[in-house]
Write a protein that holds these residues in place. Structure first.
Motif, PDB file in Angstrom:
ATOM      1  N   THR A  86       0.815  -1.211   0.000  1.00 18.55           N
ATOM      2  CA  THR A  86       0.000   0.000   0.000  1.00 18.55           C
ATOM      3  C   THR A  86       0.849   1.262   0.000  1.00 18.55           C
ATOM      4  N   SER A  87       1.874   1.317   0.846  1.00 18.37           N
ATOM      5  CA  SER A  87       2.702   2.524   0.912  1.00 18.37           C
ATOM      6  C   SER A  87       3.449   2.749  -0.402  1.00 18.37           C
ATOM      7  N   ASP A  88       3.842   1.676  -1.073  1.00 16.26           N
ATOM      8  CA  ASP A  88       4.499   1.807  -2.380  1.00 16.26           C
ATOM      9  C   ASP A  88       3.543   2.389  -3.410  1.00 16.26           C
ATOM     10  N   GLN A  89       2.296   1.945  -3.377  1.00 16.67           N
ATOM     11  CA  GLN A  89       1.311   2.452  -4.321  1.00 16.67           C
ATOM     12  C   GLN A  89       1.018   3.929  -4.076  1.00 16.67           C
ATOM     13  N   ILE A  90       0.927   4.323  -2.811  1.00 17.39           N
ATOM     14  CA  ILE A  90       0.696   5.726  -2.475  1.00 17.39           C
ATOM     15  C   ILE A  90       1.885   6.564  -2.929  1.00 17.39           C
ATOM     16  N   ALA A  91       3.098   6.078  -2.665  1.00 17.40           N
ATOM     17  CA  ALA A  91       4.302   6.792  -3.101  1.00 17.40           C
ATOM     18  C   ALA A  91       4.300   6.961  -4.617  1.00 17.40           C
ATOM     19  N   ASP A  92       3.877   5.930  -5.352  1.00 17.48           N
ATOM     20  CA  ASP A  92       3.812   6.018  -6.813  1.00 17.48           C
ATOM     21  C   ASP A  92       2.848   7.108  -7.266  1.00 17.48           C
ATOM     22  N   VAL A  93       1.680   7.174  -6.638  1.00 20.09           N
ATOM     23  CA  VAL A  93       0.684   8.190  -7.002  1.00 20.09           C
ATOM     24  C   VAL A  93       1.225   9.589  -6.716  1.00 20.09           C
ATOM     25  N   ARG A 141       4.349  10.524  -6.340  1.00 20.98           N
ATOM     26  CA  ARG A 141       5.503  10.778  -7.204  1.00 20.98           C
ATOM     27  C   ARG A 141       5.042  11.262  -8.581  1.00 20.98           C
ATOM     28  N   LEU A 142       4.029  10.610  -9.132  1.00 19.21           N
ATOM     29  CA  LEU A 142       3.489  11.031 -10.425  1.00 19.21           C
ATOM     30  C   LEU A 142       2.912  12.440 -10.356  1.00 19.21           C
ATOM     31  N   GLU A 143       2.224  12.753  -9.268  1.00 20.79           N
ATOM     32  CA  GLU A 143       1.657  14.092  -9.106  1.00 20.79           C
ATOM     33  C   GLU A 143       2.755  15.144  -8.969  1.00 20.79           C
ATOM     34  N   ILE A 144       3.838  14.793  -8.309  1.00 23.33           N
ATOM     35  CA  ILE A 144       4.969  15.728  -8.173  1.00 23.33           C
ATOM     36  C   ILE A 144       5.629  15.931  -9.525  1.00 23.33           C
ATOM     37  N   GLU A 145       5.916  14.834 -10.225  1.00 21.97           N
ATOM     38  CA  GLU A 145       6.617  14.924 -11.506  1.00 21.97           C
ATOM     39  C   GLU A 145       5.777  15.598 -12.584  1.00 21.97           C
ATOM     40  N   SER A 146       4.452  15.478 -12.495  1.00 23.54           N
ATOM     41  CA  SER A 146       3.589  16.100 -13.492  1.00 23.54           C
ATOM     42  C   SER A 146       3.366  17.581 -13.199  1.00 23.54           C
ATOM     43  N   GLY A 147       3.733  18.022 -12.004  1.00 23.38           N
ATOM     44  CA  GLY A 147       3.542  19.417 -11.637  1.00 23.38           C
ATOM     45  C   GLY A 147       2.218  19.670 -10.937  1.00 23.38           C
ATOM     46  N   ASP A 148       1.397  18.621 -10.759  1.00 22.73           N
ATOM     47  CA  ASP A 148       0.129  18.786 -10.040  1.00 22.73           C
ATOM     48  C   ASP A 148       0.372  19.192  -8.589  1.00 22.73           C
ATOM     49  N   LEU A 149       1.463  18.732  -8.012  1.00 22.28           N
ATOM     50  CA  LEU A 149       1.902  19.178  -6.684  1.00 22.28           C
ATOM     51  C   LEU A 149       3.164  20.011  -6.897  1.00 22.28           C
TER      52      LEU A 149
END
Length: 91
Positions: free
Chosen positions: A10-17, A19-27
């Motif tokens: 679960t923590s890996d899946q949350i980190a993946d989500v 991470r994607l939001e950070i890399e996309s600029g959403d965060l």
């Protein structure tokens, strides 16, 4: 036995989500992340959230404090930096 099968926790899946939001600029860089709000968002306890935030800290995406995390002001990924610069998000 199936070779190459990867089951993520679960923590890996949350980190993946996240991470994607950070890399996309959403965060954006400098944004604050709150464990309680993230736990509500993912409908989970804070334990896997905390583990995901610590993983992202180890990868250089954010700085972690016990109740909140802050995204790093520097971009880790080249593509994210380029997008942030276009949006005026670099500090």
């Amino acid at each position: 036995m199936i070779v190459g099968l990867s089951i993520k926790g679960t923590s890996d899946q949350i980190a993946d989500v996240l991470r994607l939001e950070i890399e996309s600029g959403d965060l954006p860089p400098g944004a604050s992340l709150n464990q309680v709000q993230l736990a509500d968002r993912f409908n989970l306890s804070r334990i896997p959230i905390r583990e995901a935030l610590r993983r992202l800290e180890a990868e250089g995406y954010l700085t972690y404090r016990p109740t909140r995390a802050r995204l790093s002001r520097t971009c880790r990924m080249r593509q994210s930096c380029a997008k942030s610069a276009r949006l005026g998000r670099l500090w």
